[in-house]
Design a protein around this motif. Structure first.
Motif, PDB file in Angstrom:
ATOM      1  N   GLU A   1      37.163  30.669  36.151  1.00 38.82           N
ATOM      2  CA  GLU A   1      36.109  31.389  36.856  1.00 38.82           C
ATOM      3  C   GLU A   1      36.671  32.662  37.492  1.00 38.82           C
ATOM      4  N   PRO A   2      35.850  33.712  37.612  1.00 38.03           N
ATOM      5  CA  PRO A   2      36.311  34.994  38.156  1.00 38.03           C
ATOM      6  C   PRO A   2      36.265  34.996  39.681  1.00 38.03           C
ATOM      7  N   GLU A   3      37.233  35.682  40.284  1.00 42.34           N
ATOM      8  CA  GLU A   3      37.332  35.718  41.740  1.00 42.34           C
ATOM      9  C   GLU A   3      37.704  37.124  42.214  1.00 42.34           C
ATOM     10  N   ILE A   4      37.207  37.484  43.376  1.00 45.23           N
ATOM     11  CA  ILE A   4      37.753  38.603  44.133  1.00 45.23           C
ATOM     12  C   ILE A   4      38.808  38.016  45.062  1.00 45.23           C
ATOM     13  N   ALA A   5      40.007  38.584  45.032  1.00 41.72           N
ATOM     14  CA  ALA A   5      41.107  38.049  45.833  1.00 41.72           C
ATOM     15  C   ALA A   5      41.618  39.110  46.796  1.00 41.72           C
ATOM     16  N   PHE A   6      42.143  38.643  47.913  1.00 44.70           N
ATOM     17  CA  PHE A   6      42.727  39.513  48.926  1.00 44.70           C
ATOM     18  C   PHE A   6      44.209  39.206  49.087  1.00 44.70           C
ATOM     19  N   ILE A   7      44.995  40.242  49.358  1.00 43.95           N
ATOM     20  CA  ILE A   7      46.361  40.078  49.842  1.00 43.95           C
ATOM     21  C   ILE A   7      46.314  40.421  51.333  1.00 43.95           C
ATOM     22  N   THR A   8      46.740  39.503  52.175  1.00 43.64           N
ATOM     23  CA  THR A   8      46.576  39.709  53.614  1.00 43.64           C
ATOM     24  C   THR A   8      47.604  40.702  54.148  1.00 43.64           C
ATOM     25  N   SER A   9      47.180  41.466  55.145  1.00 47.29           N
ATOM     26  CA  SER A   9      48.027  42.492  55.741  1.00 47.29           C
ATOM     27  C   SER A   9      48.807  41.981  56.948  1.00 47.29           C
ATOM     28  N   ARG A  10      48.390  40.836  57.490  1.00 47.03           N
ATOM     29  CA  ARG A  10      49.036  40.302  58.690  1.00 47.03           C
ATOM     30  C   ARG A  10      48.808  38.804  58.763  1.00 47.03           C
TER      31      ARG A  10
ATOM     32  N   TYR B   1      38.873  34.610  26.451  1.00 43.88           N
ATOM     33  CA  TYR B   1      38.112  34.814  27.686  1.00 43.88           C
ATOM     34  C   TYR B   1      38.445  36.185  28.264  1.00 43.88           C
ATOM     35  N   ARG B   2      37.422  36.890  28.691  1.00 41.55           N
ATOM     36  CA  ARG B   2      37.612  38.159  29.394  1.00 41.55           C
ATOM     37  C   ARG B   2      36.802  38.086  30.692  1.00 41.55           C
ATOM     38  N   LEU B   3      37.490  38.253  31.821  1.00 37.27           N
ATOM     39  CA  LEU B   3      36.856  38.268  33.119  1.00 37.27           C
ATOM     40  C   LEU B   3      37.060  39.661  33.711  1.00 37.27           C
ATOM     41  N   SER B   4      35.973  40.325  34.062  1.00 43.39           N
ATOM     42  CA  SER B   4      36.082  41.699  34.549  1.00 43.39           C
ATOM     43  C   SER B   4      35.277  41.862  35.830  1.00 43.39           C
ATOM     44  N   ILE B   5      35.826  42.677  36.729  1.00 49.24           N
ATOM     45  CA  ILE B   5      35.137  43.039  37.963  1.00 49.24           C
ATOM     46  C   ILE B   5      35.257  44.549  38.125  1.00 49.24           C
ATOM     47  N   GLU B   6      34.137  45.180  38.320  1.00 50.06           N
ATOM     48  CA  GLU B   6      34.081  46.631  38.493  1.00 50.06           C
ATOM     49  C   GLU B   6      35.090  47.093  39.550  1.00 50.06           C
TER      50      GLU B   6
END
Length: 261
Positions: free
Chosen positions: A107-116, A247-252
């Motif tokens: 499944e596609p996800e938006i992921a974050f890398i935390t700054s603190r 499989y191709r998962l894309s997010i603008e």
């Protein structure tokens, strides 16, 4: 049968099933009173065992953050799990890892890398300051529960079905990502579009997932270190990961992840 199943006994059952690449029937069928705190107690034991075995935690993940996913899985609220180093995969490694999983989906996800470090609840005003980068990710889930039939306590105990994570190669800072709620997402299988969504599928806005995670951490007295990976939750329903399919998962604005199983 005892009134409640001990968390350690459940953790042992789940570990054995994972090692044997098999599924089991949901525990709430036999112990209907199992609840959310019980599920996290089992999950904590699983995490401790993995860390002792040399598999460090690299981040956290939100699950069931979309209304559609909650309805499909019959679970009425988002949940939190953890990610470990062994879950991290490159796209080319997925085919060779297929034998580790019993019923994998992607499944596609938006992921974050935390700054603190995050240890206290973030407000709407300061949640963005906790983000260093935004990146496309693909999560591979592999529930221990047969046919993905579970209730809230079951899926939390099973670490929200976490099995693998793939991360895009070009993270961007938050301003460059634009309006996360408006980002278009597509999932293709063998060249055919099977799912479409926007970032708003995640609690109305993906940053709300990070805020929810921060509240979870504060309640439990835990700290998520700076530089951790956070999966905000699936934008679409998961699709079965089947050997030989593409499989191709894309997010603008965030890019594309291509996988051949």
């Amino acid at each position: 049968m005892p009134e409640i199943l001990a968390p350690q006994a459940a953790a042992d059952q789940l570990h054995a099933a994972r090692q044997d690449r098999r599924t089991i029937e949901r525990l709430t069928d036999s112990w209907p009173d199992l609840d959310e705190p019980w599920g996290y107690a089992v999950q904590d034991l699983d995490r401790e065992q993995r860390v002792r075995a040399g598999d460090p935690v690299i981040g956290a993940k939100l699950g069931l953050t979309s209304a559609a996913k909650q309805q499909r899985m019959s679970v009425d609220r988002p949940i939190v799990g953890f990610l470990t180093a062994s879950m991290y995969l490159r796209p080319a490694e997925v085919r060779g890892a297929m034998h580790h999983w019993a019923q994998p989906r992607i499944e596609p996800e938006i992921a974050f890398i935390t700054s603190r470090d995050i240890s206290h609840a973030l407000t709407d005003e300061d949640v963005a300051s906790a983000v260093r980068d935004v990146v496309i990710a693909a999560e591979i889930i592999d529930s221990r529960w047969t046919d993905y039939r579970f209730r809230l306590a079951d899926v939390i105990a099973d670490n929200t079905s976490a099995a693998g994570v793939l991360v895009g190669s070009e993270p961007v800072d938050l301003p460059s990502a634009g309006d996360l709620a408006a980002l278009a997402c597509q999932v293709e299988v063998d060249g055919e579009i099977v799912h479409e969504a926007t970032g708003a599928a995640i609690l109305g806005h993906p940053l709300r997932a990070l805020r929810l995670l921060s509240e979870h951490l504060e309640r439990r007295g835990e700290v998520l270190p700076a530089g951790s990976l956070v999966l905000a939750g699936a934008l679409t329903d998961a699709v079965p990961l089947t050997a030989g399919r593409r499989y191709r998962l894309s997010i603008e604005r965030l890019g594309t992840i291509d996988v051949t199983a």
